[in-house]
Scaffold this motif. Structure first.
Motif, PDB file in Angstrom:
ATOM      1  N   ALA A 121       6.330  -9.722   4.261  1.00 23.42           N
ATOM      2  CA  ALA A 121       6.084  -8.276   4.243  1.00 23.42           C
ATOM      3  C   ALA A 121       7.372  -7.507   3.977  1.00 23.42           C
ATOM      4  O   ALA A 121       7.388  -6.530   3.220  1.00 23.42           O
ATOM      5  CB  ALA A 121       5.459  -7.832   5.569  1.00 23.42           C
ATOM      6  N   GLY A 124       8.219  -8.042   0.275  1.00 22.53           N
ATOM      7  CA  GLY A 124       7.217  -7.608  -0.693  1.00 22.53           C
ATOM      8  C   GLY A 124       5.921  -8.340  -0.434  1.00 22.53           C
ATOM      9  O   GLY A 124       5.257  -8.090   0.579  1.00 22.53           O
ATOM     10  N   ALA A 125       5.580  -9.265  -1.337  1.00 18.95           N
ATOM     11  CA  ALA A 125       4.349 -10.045  -1.154  1.00 18.95           C
ATOM     12  C   ALA A 125       4.494 -11.420  -1.827  1.00 18.95           C
ATOM     13  O   ALA A 125       3.664 -11.808  -2.639  1.00 18.95           O
ATOM     14  CB  ALA A 125       3.147  -9.296  -1.706  1.00 18.95           C
ATOM     15  N   LEU A 127       3.842 -14.259  -0.684  1.00 22.33           N
ATOM     16  CA  LEU A 127       2.762 -15.176  -0.312  1.00 22.33           C
ATOM     17  C   LEU A 127       1.399 -14.582  -0.674  1.00 22.33           C
ATOM     18  O   LEU A 127       0.384 -14.864  -0.035  1.00 22.33           O
ATOM     19  CB  LEU A 127       2.846 -15.505   1.187  1.00 22.33           C
ATOM     20  CG  LEU A 127       4.166 -16.139   1.633  1.00 22.33           C
ATOM     21  CD1 LEU A 127       4.178 -16.394   3.131  1.00 22.33           C
ATOM     22  CD2 LEU A 127       4.442 -17.443   0.869  1.00 22.33           C
ATOM     23  N   GLY A 128       1.364 -13.780  -1.721  1.00 23.13           N
ATOM     24  CA  GLY A 128       0.126 -13.102  -2.114  1.00 23.13           C
ATOM     25  C   GLY A 128      -0.854 -13.973  -2.878  1.00 23.13           C
ATOM     26  O   GLY A 128      -1.956 -13.531  -3.200  1.00 23.13           O
ATOM     27  N   HIS A 129      -0.459 -15.201  -3.178  1.00 23.81           N
ATOM     28  CA  HIS A 129      -1.363 -16.150  -3.821  1.00 23.81           C
ATOM     29  C   HIS A 129      -1.364 -17.407  -2.922  1.00 23.81           C
ATOM     30  O   HIS A 129      -0.773 -17.417  -1.855  1.00 23.81           O
ATOM     31  CB  HIS A 129      -0.858 -16.438  -5.245  1.00 23.81           C
ATOM     32  CG  HIS A 129      -1.862 -17.101  -6.129  1.00 23.81           C
ATOM     33  ND1 HIS A 129      -2.943 -16.425  -6.643  1.00 23.81           N
ATOM     34  CD2 HIS A 129      -1.974 -18.378  -6.556  1.00 23.81           C
ATOM     35  CE1 HIS A 129      -3.661 -17.267  -7.377  1.00 23.81           C
ATOM     36  NE2 HIS A 129      -3.094 -18.453  -7.332  1.00 23.81           N
ATOM     37  N   TRP A 236      11.556  -5.366  -4.931  1.00 24.71           N
ATOM     38  CA  TRP A 236      10.540  -6.199  -4.265  1.00 24.71           C
ATOM     39  C   TRP A 236      10.373  -7.560  -4.920  1.00 24.71           C
ATOM     40  O   TRP A 236      10.557  -7.718  -6.119  1.00 24.71           O
ATOM     41  CB  TRP A 236       9.185  -5.473  -4.281  1.00 24.71           C
ATOM     42  CG  TRP A 236       9.241  -4.132  -3.637  1.00 24.71           C
ATOM     43  CD1 TRP A 236       9.337  -2.915  -4.255  1.00 24.71           C
ATOM     44  CD2 TRP A 236       9.236  -3.864  -2.238  1.00 24.71           C
ATOM     45  NE1 TRP A 236       9.388  -1.913  -3.327  1.00 24.71           N
ATOM     46  CE2 TRP A 236       9.332  -2.463  -2.073  1.00 24.71           C
ATOM     47  CE3 TRP A 236       9.168  -4.669  -1.099  1.00 24.71           C
ATOM     48  CZ2 TRP A 236       9.351  -1.864  -0.822  1.00 24.71           C
ATOM     49  CZ3 TRP A 236       9.185  -4.078   0.153  1.00 24.71           C
ATOM     50  CH2 TRP A 236       9.283  -2.675   0.283  1.00 24.71           C
ATOM     51  N   TYR A 238       7.383 -10.455  -5.364  1.00 22.78           N
ATOM     52  CA  TYR A 238       5.945 -10.632  -5.149  1.00 22.78           C
ATOM     53  C   TYR A 238       5.370 -11.702  -6.056  1.00 22.78           C
ATOM     54  O   TYR A 238       5.950 -12.048  -7.089  1.00 22.78           O
ATOM     55  CB  TYR A 238       5.204  -9.295  -5.327  1.00 22.78           C
ATOM     56  CG  TYR A 238       4.690  -9.028  -6.716  1.00 22.78           C
ATOM     57  CD1 TYR A 238       5.538  -8.596  -7.721  1.00 22.78           C
ATOM     58  CD2 TYR A 238       3.337  -9.230  -7.016  1.00 22.78           C
ATOM     59  CE1 TYR A 238       5.059  -8.354  -8.994  1.00 22.78           C
ATOM     60  CE2 TYR A 238       2.853  -8.985  -8.292  1.00 22.78           C
ATOM     61  CZ  TYR A 238       3.720  -8.560  -9.276  1.00 22.78           C
ATOM     62  OH  TYR A 238       3.257  -8.331 -10.539  1.00 22.78           O
ATOM     63  N   THR A 239       4.240 -12.221  -5.611  1.00 25.17           N
ATOM     64  CA  THR A 239       3.504 -13.221  -6.365  1.00 25.17           C
ATOM     65  C   THR A 239       2.189 -12.592  -6.808  1.00 25.17           C
ATOM     66  O   THR A 239       1.434 -12.093  -5.970  1.00 25.17           O
ATOM     67  CB  THR A 239       3.236 -14.453  -5.479  1.00 25.17           C
ATOM     68  OG1 THR A 239       4.485 -14.965  -5.015  1.00 25.17           O
ATOM     69  CG2 THR A 239       2.493 -15.534  -6.254  1.00 25.17           C
ATOM     70  N   PRO A 240       1.917 -12.594  -8.119  1.00 26.81           N
ATOM     71  CA  PRO A 240       0.678 -11.983  -8.596  1.00 26.81           C
ATOM     72  C   PRO A 240      -0.548 -12.696  -8.026  1.00 26.81           C
ATOM     73  O   PRO A 240      -0.500 -13.883  -7.702  1.00 26.81           O
ATOM     74  CB  PRO A 240       0.750 -12.163 -10.113  1.00 26.81           C
ATOM     75  CG  PRO A 240       2.183 -12.431 -10.423  1.00 26.81           C
ATOM     76  CD  PRO A 240       2.745 -13.109  -9.220  1.00 26.81           C
TER      77      PRO A 240
END
Lengths: 245, 245
Positions: A121, A124-125, A127-129, A236, A238-240
């Motif tokens: 968090a 960013g993100a 672990l978004g996938h 940031w 992030y992972t799409p």
């Protein structure tokens, strides 16, 4: 006897990340057991006995909690982060397994904000996938298991979060982990080192795998390795959400 | 302009699992955007505008939040669970990527209790050893990617948590997932179906892989597959911390 045990997660450090459920359990407790620095995060009060203990005595600590609950005490076992992620919940059930007479004990596991999600968090993100969580310590498993998991995680296209990447007793293994990752992943793969998130000592650093060095991690660091699509946008990481067909 | 965006995790459902940090952000917000059932969890008040939207419009929602923040609004984007786990944080950064002028926007990601950890806590500690999280939906990735990850997770000895196992638009895929797991894992492997944890509709069920059927999961279910050592002790499901050498 109305004794109980609550195994609670205190989150990564900040009071604002402790759930109300955990705060309520602590308010009702007669006893708090846990690793010294985690017990130190609980405010002393009259009627509350603190039982700090050293690292690597998880089963003794669990047995103490079961003993006290059996005599009617209301016992909170504190973990950092989430108690179910490389923490005290599994240790309690291991201790319980050896004590059939206690299988009916009143036990609750109260979740918390685990370190990898707090770190993700803040960055960013990443672990978004799809992702996996690996404890790099070989205290309780052979290092060959760590290596097997690293290779499958990389070949499966998972982002990875590493707990316990490095300690004073295991200074060399994280260097080997980086070597394995370099065999499996491209040099530009992004790696986040997140130390002591949400505390005054918080420090975040993102580098490419080719620039990552073992000294970037210590006992208070969570390491997140992105997947091949992980990238930076503005400040940031992030992972799409998507993988092109 | 002092607008900002906070992407927050409301946890799995119970108010006692919302962090004080998230509660504070909601108290300061002028606008809340998110998927209809998540926005419905935010108490209306004077000065707060709610912007519920349908599923699958995540990028539109993120763009709306960026637009409003640019005009000085204080915008909370709500996710269930944790915003960084198969939720709105990555969607916001995807939207941000296309808007370089907004790269300096004031954005915070505030973690929450993600569904798999709430489910694990209720069941015991099935994620107490190395594990992975996989989104089974093929809305945003080919199903072949799901299959590749399932096989690597199984061969790597990971416990697994599945998000979005089954929906009305994808009724058949979860049957295929169970087939793949049966090819990779022994029949006695334990599988937890945890539905709507911490809400009045909560329902938990643990079965062996050989007894698992597709109808045990729906859109509100998280599925956790243990590793080969995962077992039951009393009413609890847990994964030991150790792997024998």
């Amino acid at each position: 006897m109305t004794g109980w045990i609550a195994v609670v997660g205190l989150g990564p450090g900040a009071a604002a990340l402790v759930t109300p459920e955990v705060t309520a359990a602590l308010a009702e407790a007669t006893d708090v057991v846990g690793y010294i620095p985690y017990v130190a995060r609980v405010a002393p009060r009259r009627g509350l006995t603190l039982h700090p203990s050293d690292n690597r005595v998880e089963l003794d600590r669990a047995a103490l909690a079961l003993d006290m609950a059996a005599t009617g005490r209301r016992v909170v076992i504190v973990s950092s982060g989430d108690p179910g992620v490389f923490a005290m919940a599994s240790a309690l059930f291991e201790a319980l397994e050896a004590r059939p007479a206690d299988h009916g004990a009143n036990i609750r596991i109260l979740p918390g904000i685990t370190a990898m999600l707090a770190a993700a968090a803040r960055a960013g993100a990443p672990l978004g996938h799809d992702f996996c969580a690996i404890n790099l310590s070989d205290n309780l498993k052979p290092f060959a298991e760590v290596e097997r998991r690293l290779r499958h995680a990389a070949r499966g296209g998972f982002a990875m979060a590493f707990y316990n990447p490095r300690s004073k007793l295991r200074p060399h293994q994280f260097a080997r982990v980086l070597e394995i990752l370099r065999e499996e992943c491209e040099p530009a793969r992004l790696v986040l080192f997140a130390r002591a998130v949400s505390t005054p000592e918080e420090r975040l650093c993102t580098v490419s795998l080719s620039d990552a060095t073992p000294d970037m991690a210590d006992m208070r660091t969570v390491v997140i390795v992105g997947n091949e699509a992980t990238r930076q946008v503005g400040p940031w990481l992030y992972t799409p959400r998507s993988v092109p067909a």
